[in-house]
Design a protein around this motif. Structure first.
Motif, mmCIF file in Angstrom:
data_model
loop_
_atom_site.group_PDB
_atom_site.id
_atom_site.type_symbol
_atom_site.label_atom_id
_atom_site.label_comp_id
_atom_site.label_asym_id
_atom_site.label_seq_id
_atom_site.Cartn_x
_atom_site.Cartn_y
_atom_site.Cartn_z
ATOM 1 N N GLY A 164 0.920 -1.294 -0.113
ATOM 2 C CA GLY A 164 -0.087 -0.024 0.036
ATOM 3 C C GLY A 164 0.982 1.416 0.030
ATOM 4 O O GLY A 164 0.318 2.188 0.542
ATOM 5 N N THR A 165 1.996 1.287 -0.772
ATOM 6 C CA THR A 165 2.733 2.518 -0.713
ATOM 7 C C THR A 165 3.027 2.868 -2.243
ATOM 8 O O THR A 165 3.125 1.814 -2.939
ATOM 9 N N ARG A 166 3.321 4.051 -2.418
ATOM 10 C CA ARG A 166 3.557 4.464 -3.806
ATOM 11 C C ARG A 166 5.015 4.525 -4.296
ATOM 12 O O ARG A 166 5.190 4.550 -5.454
ATOM 13 N N TYR A 167 5.934 4.147 -3.336
ATOM 14 C CA TYR A 167 7.066 4.287 -3.632
ATOM 15 C C TYR A 167 7.794 2.972 -3.783
ATOM 16 O O TYR A 167 7.675 2.275 -2.876
ATOM 17 N N VAL A 168 8.381 2.863 -4.905
ATOM 18 C CA VAL A 168 9.225 1.170 -5.302
ATOM 19 C C VAL A 168 10.526 1.562 -5.542
ATOM 20 O O VAL A 168 10.886 2.432 -6.281
ATOM 21 N N THR A 169 11.370 0.755 -4.964
ATOM 22 C CA THR A 169 13.037 0.809 -5.218
ATOM 23 C C THR A 169 13.152 -0.495 -6.118
ATOM 24 O O THR A 169 13.051 -1.401 -5.321
ATOM 25 N N VAL A 170 13.940 -0.337 -7.059
ATOM 26 C CA VAL A 170 14.354 -1.593 -7.751
ATOM 27 C C VAL A 170 15.683 -1.537 -7.742
ATOM 28 O O VAL A 170 16.481 -0.561 -8.014
ATOM 29 N N THR A 171 16.418 -2.570 -7.068
ATOM 30 C CA THR A 171 17.952 -2.531 -6.597
ATOM 31 C C THR A 171 18.537 -3.938 -6.945
ATOM 32 O O THR A 171 17.799 -4.697 -7.340
ATOM 33 N N GLY A 172 19.519 -4.114 -6.099
ATOM 34 C CA GLY A 172 20.246 -5.409 -6.467
ATOM 35 C C GLY A 172 21.312 -5.644 -5.248
ATOM 36 O O GLY A 172 21.266 -4.944 -4.287
ATOM 37 N N GLY A 173 22.580 -6.213 -5.841
ATOM 38 C CA GLY A 173 22.929 -6.494 -6.899
ATOM 39 C C GLY A 173 22.827 -5.391 -7.964
ATOM 40 O O GLY A 173 23.082 -4.300 -7.517
ATOM 41 N N GLU A 174 23.044 -5.790 -9.052
ATOM 42 C CA GLU A 174 22.707 -4.708 -10.226
ATOM 43 C C GLU A 174 21.693 -5.139 -11.163
ATOM 44 O O GLU A 174 21.605 -6.211 -11.829
ATOM 45 N N PRO A 175 20.403 -4.474 -10.627
ATOM 46 C CA PRO A 175 19.341 -4.934 -11.583
ATOM 47 C C PRO A 175 19.233 -4.881 -13.038
ATOM 48 O O PRO A 175 18.713 -5.871 -13.781
ATOM 49 N N LEU A 176 20.006 -4.109 -13.762
ATOM 50 C CA LEU A 176 20.216 -3.917 -15.089
ATOM 51 C C LEU A 176 20.737 -4.888 -15.774
ATOM 52 O O LEU A 176 20.686 -5.419 -16.874
ATOM 53 N N ALA A 177 21.516 -6.042 -14.929
ATOM 54 C CA ALA A 177 22.082 -7.140 -15.409
ATOM 55 C C ALA A 177 21.090 -8.139 -15.850
ATOM 56 O O ALA A 177 21.475 -9.008 -16.530
ATOM 57 N N GLN A 178 19.613 -8.092 -15.473
ATOM 58 C CA GLN A 178 18.541 -8.839 -16.001
ATOM 59 C C GLN A 178 17.884 -7.941 -17.041
ATOM 60 O O GLN A 178 17.238 -6.997 -16.421
ATOM 61 N N PRO A 179 17.709 -8.257 -18.201
ATOM 62 C CA PRO A 179 16.889 -7.662 -19.140
ATOM 63 C C PRO A 179 15.595 -7.251 -18.913
ATOM 64 O O PRO A 179 15.404 -6.063 -19.106
ATOM 65 N N ALA A 180 14.835 -8.016 -18.467
ATOM 66 C CA ALA A 180 13.597 -8.031 -18.191
ATOM 67 C C ALA A 180 13.362 -6.898 -16.993
ATOM 68 O O ALA A 180 12.186 -6.466 -16.439
ATOM 69 N N CYS A 181 14.417 -6.258 -16.362
ATOM 70 C CA CYS A 181 14.374 -5.244 -15.130
ATOM 71 C C CYS A 181 13.731 -4.171 -15.921
ATOM 72 O O CYS A 181 12.945 -3.207 -15.383
ATOM 73 N N LEU A 182 13.968 -3.844 -17.396
ATOM 74 C CA LEU A 182 13.350 -2.659 -17.749
ATOM 75 C C LEU A 182 11.896 -2.670 -18.059
ATOM 76 O O LEU A 182 11.023 -1.635 -17.852
ATOM 77 N N GLU A 183 11.345 -3.986 -18.408
ATOM 78 C CA GLU A 183 9.852 -4.078 -18.396
ATOM 79 C C GLU A 183 9.166 -3.971 -17.199
ATOM 80 O O GLU A 183 8.164 -3.474 -16.807
#
Length: 215
Positions: A66-85
């Motif tokens: 129930g929060t509007r803030y989301v952080t995508v992190t890692g590791g290195e998130p962009l190492a997985q191509p589907a991170c963009l989607e």
């Protein structure tokens, strides 16, 4: 394995400990895997393992908090191509999404609605050579560039980069001390003495919960 799934180390709800949304309740999606090995890394547990999840299942889990803030992190998130989607789907759903990335992988394909928090690696990280400086061209005014500073050499290198790339005119710049290595007060005093137009930050989550996972 499908293109619209990712390997996830953990999804958890906490206070944002860094960046310009520090202190705000946030859902963190920690992706598995990283091509870097910074000497001060505090999330080495995310290098391997994890659980493969479909993007639809990730979105459903995020919605529970129930929060509007989301952080995508890692590791290195962009190492997985589907991170963009994943980030685009989150933005489509109305979330305010930030990406914590090392700056070693191409950020040009990141949805323009995503706030990029890009960590340019300092000399003491051991991964200076991995910096992809072309990424600076894709930094927008709402993005942030972060420097994790461990010693005087790091600090001087960061100051030089501020000038070389005119970074503080591009976006907000964050200076953060390596916990247990660079004394926070010393770094704060240097910033004031040199009148640098940067934001000093300490990792709030470490002050509150030390190195506890999922915090």
């Amino acid at each position: 394995m499908t293109d619209n799934s990712l390997r996830i180390t953990e999804i958890f709800y906490s206070l944002q400990g860094e960046s310009n949304t520090v202190g705000l309740p946030t859902v963190f999606i920690r992706l598995t895997g990283c091509p870097l090995r910074c000497v001060y890394c505090d999330t080495a547990y995310a290098f391997t393992g994890g659980q493969r999840m479909a993007i639809t299942d990730i979105i459903a889990e995020v919605a529970q908090y129930g929060t509007r803030y989301v952080t995508v992190t890692g590791g290195e998130p962009l190492a997985q191509p589907a991170c963009l989607e994943l980030m685009t789907v989150l933005a489509d759903a109305g979330y305010k999404v930030s990406l914590e990335t090392s700056g070693a992988l191409d950020v040009s394909g990141v949805d323009s609605r995503i706030i990029k928090v890009m960590d340019l690696k300092t000399p003491s990280s051991g991964e200076l050579a991995k910096n992809l400086y072309e990424n600076i061209n894709f930094i927008m005014p709402d993005d942030q560039i972060k420097f994790v500073i461990g010693n005087d050499e790091d600090y001087d290198w960061c100051k030089a980069l501020l000038t070389e790339y005119n970074l503080t005119e591009r976006c907000q710049v964050l200076f953060s001390p390596v916990m247990g290595q660079q004394h926070p007060t010393d770094l704060a005093n240097k910033i004031l003495q040199d009148r640098l137009p940067v934001r000093f930050q300490i990792q709030l989550h470490k002050l509150l919960w030390d190195d506890a996972r999922g915090k």
